[in-house]
Design a protein around this motif. Structure first.
Motif, mmCIF file in Angstrom:
data_model
loop_
_atom_site.group_PDB
_atom_site.id
_atom_site.type_symbol
_atom_site.label_atom_id
_atom_site.label_comp_id
_atom_site.label_asym_id
_atom_site.label_seq_id
_atom_site.Cartn_x
_atom_site.Cartn_y
_atom_site.Cartn_z
ATOM 1 N N GLN A 139 0.844 -1.197 0.000
ATOM 2 C CA GLN A 139 0.000 0.000 0.000
ATOM 3 C C GLN A 139 0.874 1.239 0.000
ATOM 4 O O GLN A 139 0.660 2.175 -0.784
ATOM 5 C CB GLN A 139 -0.908 -0.003 1.225
ATOM 6 C CG GLN A 139 -1.753 1.260 1.389
ATOM 7 C CD GLN A 139 -2.868 1.347 0.365
ATOM 8 O OE1 GLN A 139 -3.636 0.411 0.229
ATOM 9 N NE2 GLN A 139 -2.943 2.456 -0.360
ATOM 10 N N ASP A 140 1.887 1.256 0.856
ATOM 11 C CA ASP A 140 2.795 2.399 0.921
ATOM 12 C C ASP A 140 3.542 2.586 -0.393
ATOM 13 O O ASP A 140 3.699 3.703 -0.876
ATOM 14 C CB ASP A 140 3.808 2.204 2.060
ATOM 15 C CG ASP A 140 3.150 2.259 3.435
ATOM 16 O OD1 ASP A 140 2.076 2.888 3.543
ATOM 17 O OD2 ASP A 140 3.698 1.665 4.373
ATOM 18 N N TYR A 147 2.713 1.680 -3.445
ATOM 19 C CA TYR A 147 1.850 2.149 -4.526
ATOM 20 C C TYR A 147 1.491 3.628 -4.333
ATOM 21 O O TYR A 147 1.597 4.435 -5.257
ATOM 22 C CB TYR A 147 0.576 1.307 -4.594
ATOM 23 C CG TYR A 147 -0.260 1.609 -5.815
ATOM 24 C CD1 TYR A 147 -0.014 0.963 -7.020
ATOM 25 C CD2 TYR A 147 -1.283 2.561 -5.769
ATOM 26 C CE1 TYR A 147 -0.760 1.251 -8.156
ATOM 27 C CE2 TYR A 147 -2.030 2.865 -6.891
ATOM 28 C CZ TYR A 147 -1.772 2.199 -8.085
ATOM 29 O OH TYR A 147 -2.502 2.491 -9.201
ATOM 30 N N GLN A 148 1.081 3.973 -3.123
ATOM 31 C CA GLN A 148 0.715 5.359 -2.852
ATOM 32 C C GLN A 148 1.910 6.280 -3.013
ATOM 33 O O GLN A 148 1.788 7.411 -3.497
ATOM 34 C CB GLN A 148 0.157 5.489 -1.430
ATOM 35 C CG GLN A 148 -0.385 6.886 -1.109
ATOM 36 C CD GLN A 148 -1.518 7.295 -2.026
ATOM 37 O OE1 GLN A 148 -2.481 6.543 -2.194
ATOM 38 N NE2 GLN A 148 -1.402 8.470 -2.640
ATOM 39 N N LEU A 172 2.352 7.113 -6.593
ATOM 40 C CA LEU A 172 1.390 8.140 -6.984
ATOM 41 C C LEU A 172 1.847 9.530 -6.534
ATOM 42 O O LEU A 172 1.794 10.502 -7.291
ATOM 43 C CB LEU A 172 0.024 7.832 -6.373
ATOM 44 C CG LEU A 172 -0.770 6.656 -6.950
ATOM 45 C CD1 LEU A 172 -2.000 6.383 -6.079
ATOM 46 C CD2 LEU A 172 -1.186 6.931 -8.371
ATOM 47 N N ASP A 173 2.304 9.609 -5.300
ATOM 48 C CA ASP A 173 2.716 10.896 -4.742
ATOM 49 C C ASP A 173 3.931 11.464 -5.470
ATOM 50 O O ASP A 173 3.974 12.647 -5.814
ATOM 51 C CB ASP A 173 3.022 10.757 -3.250
ATOM 52 C CG ASP A 173 1.791 10.425 -2.419
ATOM 53 O OD1 ASP A 173 0.666 10.633 -2.919
ATOM 54 O OD2 ASP A 173 1.954 9.939 -1.290
ATOM 55 N N PRO A 190 -6.540 2.081 -3.336
ATOM 56 C CA PRO A 190 -5.365 2.947 -3.535
ATOM 57 C C PRO A 190 -5.785 4.384 -3.706
ATOM 58 O O PRO A 190 -6.958 4.714 -3.842
ATOM 59 C CB PRO A 190 -4.751 2.396 -4.820
ATOM 60 C CG PRO A 190 -5.936 1.899 -5.580
ATOM 61 C CD PRO A 190 -6.884 1.336 -4.551
ATOM 62 N N GLY A 191 -4.808 5.252 -3.770
ATOM 63 C CA GLY A 191 -5.098 6.658 -4.031
ATOM 64 C C GLY A 191 -5.581 6.842 -5.459
ATOM 65 O O GLY A 191 -5.622 5.904 -6.242
#
Length: 274
Positions: A176-177, A179-180, A183-184, A267-268
């Motif tokens: 999760q971290d 992937y996010q 995105l960031d 996800p985001g």
């Protein structure tokens, strides 16, 4: 597109040459069809080739704020127009306005009491479909720069994003971290300002061939995003894919049986410009 002191010198020269040719054509035609003559001329002369347009954009990045609006008269391009087409259509619209001013000044056309140009119905009734034959997949500048080698400005941006991703990835402990974080980072390193996008186009004019392709939030821009943001959206998506692949290589993300990256639950937001 407004003409101001920042306008490209190349573009200024093109518009002046177009004005001169308009006057010459009107004289040859015994001053008939002033509107259609202007319209045909600007479409003939100002659909610029990839490299010429890239040089103009490099001189005047504000052209990247151009939007298609209802300016694209070619039906094949109006649905999903290339960045270069959007910019050229705005140049054409500004040039046409300038030529009509010439026609009014020389009394080839009249204006009404509100200052609007009066055009004969016969000229307006003709179907105005102009072919767009620019091939944005061809660029001698891009070919030359590729042959020169070395780190391009775009590759430096992507490299900086990768370094930042790897540095921060070491501090994360879940898919999760990872992937996010991709995105960031892809959002943080995206290039949005026209002044920052223009050098990338100058280096690689093929960017002028990019199209919206549903990458941009229609609600925000009403389906009519600025040309520069179309490029930004594509670069953001490219960067995200690159970072996700990097995450897989370093074991922070995994692939499913089909070879696709497993996206964590909830996800985001995906990299859509909004």
């Amino acid at each position: 597109m407004s003409a101001d002191k920042r306008m490209s010198g190349l573009l200024t020269a093109l518009l002046e040459n177009t004005r001169i040719e308009y006057i010459e054509r009107m004289q040859v035609s015994d001053f008939s069809e002033p509107y259609l003559t202007a319209e045909r001329l600007v479409h003939e002369k100002l659909y610029l080739d990839t490299d010429q347009l890239s040089e103009i954009v490099a001189e005047d990045p504000s052209l990247l704020a151009a939007r298609a609006g209802d300016l694209i008269m070619n039906r094949n391009e109006s649905e999903n127009p290339a960045v270069g087409v959007i910019i050229c259509c705005n140049i054409i619209a500004a040039a046409l306005e300038g030529l009509l001013s010439v026609a009014v000044e020389r009394e080839w056309l009249d204006v009404d009491d509100q200052g609007r140009v009066i055009v004969d119905d016969e000229e307006l009734s003709q179907d105005s479909q102009y072919p767009i034959e620019i091939d944005f997949s061809r660029s001698e500048i891009a070919k030359r720069n590729l042959a020169l080698g070395g780190a391009s400005e775009m590759s430096q941006i992507f490299s900086a994003a990768e370094s930042a991703y790897l540095d921060m990835l070491n501090e994360q402990n879940s898919q999760q971290d990872a992937y996010q974080l991709a995105l960031d980072i892809s959002s943080d390193y995206s290039v949005f300002a026209p002044e920052d996008i223009a050098p990338l186009i100058e280096e690689n004019p093929l960017l002028l061939g990019l199209r919206p392709d549903d990458l941009i939030d229609d609600d925000l821009f009403e389906g009519d995003a600025p040309a520069g943001l179309i490029i930004s959206a594509h670069l953001t998506r490219m960067m995200l894919h690159q970072l996700l692949e990097l995450g897989v290589e370093h074991g922070a993300l995994v692939l499913d049986s089909s070879g696709h990256i497993v996206v964590p639950d909830d996800p985001g937001e995906p990299p859509i410009i909004h």
